[in-house]
Write a protein that holds these residues in place. Structure first.
Motif, short mmCIF file in Angstrom:
data_model
loop_
_atom_site.label_atom_id
_atom_site.label_comp_id
_atom_site.label_asym_id
_atom_site.label_seq_id
_atom_site.Cartn_x
_atom_site.Cartn_y
_atom_site.Cartn_z
N ILE A 173 7.68 1.39 16.24
CA ILE A 173 7.94 2.67 16.93
C ILE A 173 8.09 3.80 15.92
CG2 ILE A 173 9.64 3.92 18.30
CD1 ILE A 173 10.14 1.32 19.84
N ILE A 174 8.86 3.53 14.85
CA ILE A 174 9.06 4.56 13.82
C ILE A 174 7.73 4.92 13.16
CG2 ILE A 174 10.11 5.01 11.57
CD1 ILE A 174 12.45 3.27 12.44
N PHE A 175 6.91 3.91 12.88
CA PHE A 175 5.64 4.14 12.21
C PHE A 175 4.70 4.95 13.09
CE2 PHE A 175 1.35 3.06 10.91
CZ PHE A 175 1.41 3.10 9.53
N LYS A 176 4.53 4.55 14.34
CA LYS A 176 3.56 5.20 15.23
C LYS A 176 4.04 6.57 15.71
CE LYS A 176 1.06 1.16 16.92
NZ LYS A 176 0.62 0.38 18.11
N SER A 177 5.35 6.71 15.93
CA SER A 177 5.86 7.99 16.41
C SER A 177 5.75 9.09 15.36
CB SER A 177 7.32 7.85 16.86
OG SER A 177 8.16 7.49 15.77
N SER A 178 5.73 8.71 14.08
CA SER A 178 5.62 9.71 13.01
C SER A 178 4.18 9.85 12.50
CB SER A 178 6.55 9.36 11.84
OG SER A 178 6.15 8.14 11.23
N TRP A 179 3.23 9.24 13.22
CA TRP A 179 1.83 9.36 12.84
C TRP A 179 1.36 10.81 13.03
CZ3 TRP A 179 -0.89 6.32 9.95
CH2 TRP A 179 -2.28 6.36 9.95
#
Length: 296
Positions: free
Chosen positions: A78-84
């Motif tokens: 979630i952290i990785f994709k939300s900050s994409w």
């Protein structure tokens, strides 16, 4: 006493001149204590020294893959994709997320550095009459750092760092050129990581880290795949730079990190942060992903 026995005045083995004559040694000298064995909890291999066990686990069991049922994987994803970020950016496809099994001494070194930063900032805050976040927790942040992946770390259950992490000089500089992920896990970070004069480049978002990872390139083991480290970072006292790339003249040191030129840009405050002290960064997760190149 009669009967040819020992004189009653010579009591005990140590007082018997006949036993002294045959040089009887204490039991502890004839039979040394057995060494304490240190078995590996992961593979069962046994070592006679704790340091040998720690080194074995740091290399052979450096990571463990987080499965779909693991809540930790969901959080990192979630952290990785939300900050994409960015609408025109192609959607990334995550292949695997690995948890870094840092040795106790590596974690202790990181925590000792954080405590030192806290203590210094606490003293500075007391003199200035105001509390800061750096005084509370060292200004610890969760940051991204791209790194080259030249092996199949984590693929098919592999938990061992590749042989390139042991090559080169003691600080792992040559190893980083071969496999940046394994070098960072094995040797930690250093000012040369990321090839930037200000130190190790970290970003607040995965999207920005991907944008600046051109030098690291895709995985050599699996073309099209890239790797990104999710790290705990002690930012400490941050020096912010003005729009011309000059350091803020009104700020007073000492500083533990330097903000990038686009600190207030589209990616948000402190999007780029350069950390000079390698002890300030602790890799926690490795995200292996790919994007649709044709869509970029």
């Amino acid at each position: 006493a009669g009967g040819g026995g020992h004189p009653s005045s010579l009591r005990g083995l140590s007082g018997c001149y006949e036993c002294r004559a045959i040089n009887v040694e204490p039991v502890s000298r004839r039979y040394p204590r057995p060494r304490e064995l240190c078995p590996c909890s992961q593979c069962g291999e046994v070592f006679t020294k704790a340091d040998s066990l720690e080194q074995h686990q740091a290399v052979r069991h450096a990571v463990s893959e987080l499965g779909p049922e693991d809540s930790g994987r969901n959080i990192v994803e979630i952290i990785f994709k939300s900050s994409w970020q960015k609408r025109d950016r192609p959607i990334c496809h995550i292949d695997r997320i690995l948890k870094v099994r840092n040795p106790p001494r590596t974690v202790a070194r990181f925590e000792a550095y954080r405590d030192a930063v806290r203590a210094r900032c606490r003293a500075d805050a007391a003199g200035a009459g105001g509390a800061t976040r750096a005084a509370a927790d060292g200004n610890e942040l969760l940051r991204f750092h791209p790194a080259a992946l030249a092996c199949e770390l984590g693929a098919d259950g592999s938990t061992s760092l590749c042989a390139s992490c042991d090559d080169g000089d003691a600080d792992g500089k040559s190893a980083a050129a071969a496999c940046g992920v394994c070098a960072a896990i094995r040797h930690g970070f250093a000012p040369w990581a990321g090839a930037h004069p200000l130190g190790v480049r970290t970003t607040a978002s995965s999207g920005r880290a991907h944008d600046v990872c051109g030098a690291e390139g895709p995985s050599a083991a699996a073309p099209g795949w890239r790797a990104m480290l999710v790290c705990r970072v002690i930012a400490g006292q941050v020096r912010r730079r003005d729009g011309d790339g000059e350091e803020g003249k009104e700020e007073a040191g000492p500083f533990d990190s330097v903000a990038g030129d686009d600190a207030g840009g589209a990616y948000g405050v402190l999007e780029e942060l350069f950390v000079a002290n390698p002890r300030a960064i602790l890799p926690c997760f490795v995200v292996v992903y790919r994007v649709d190149v044709d869509a970029q």
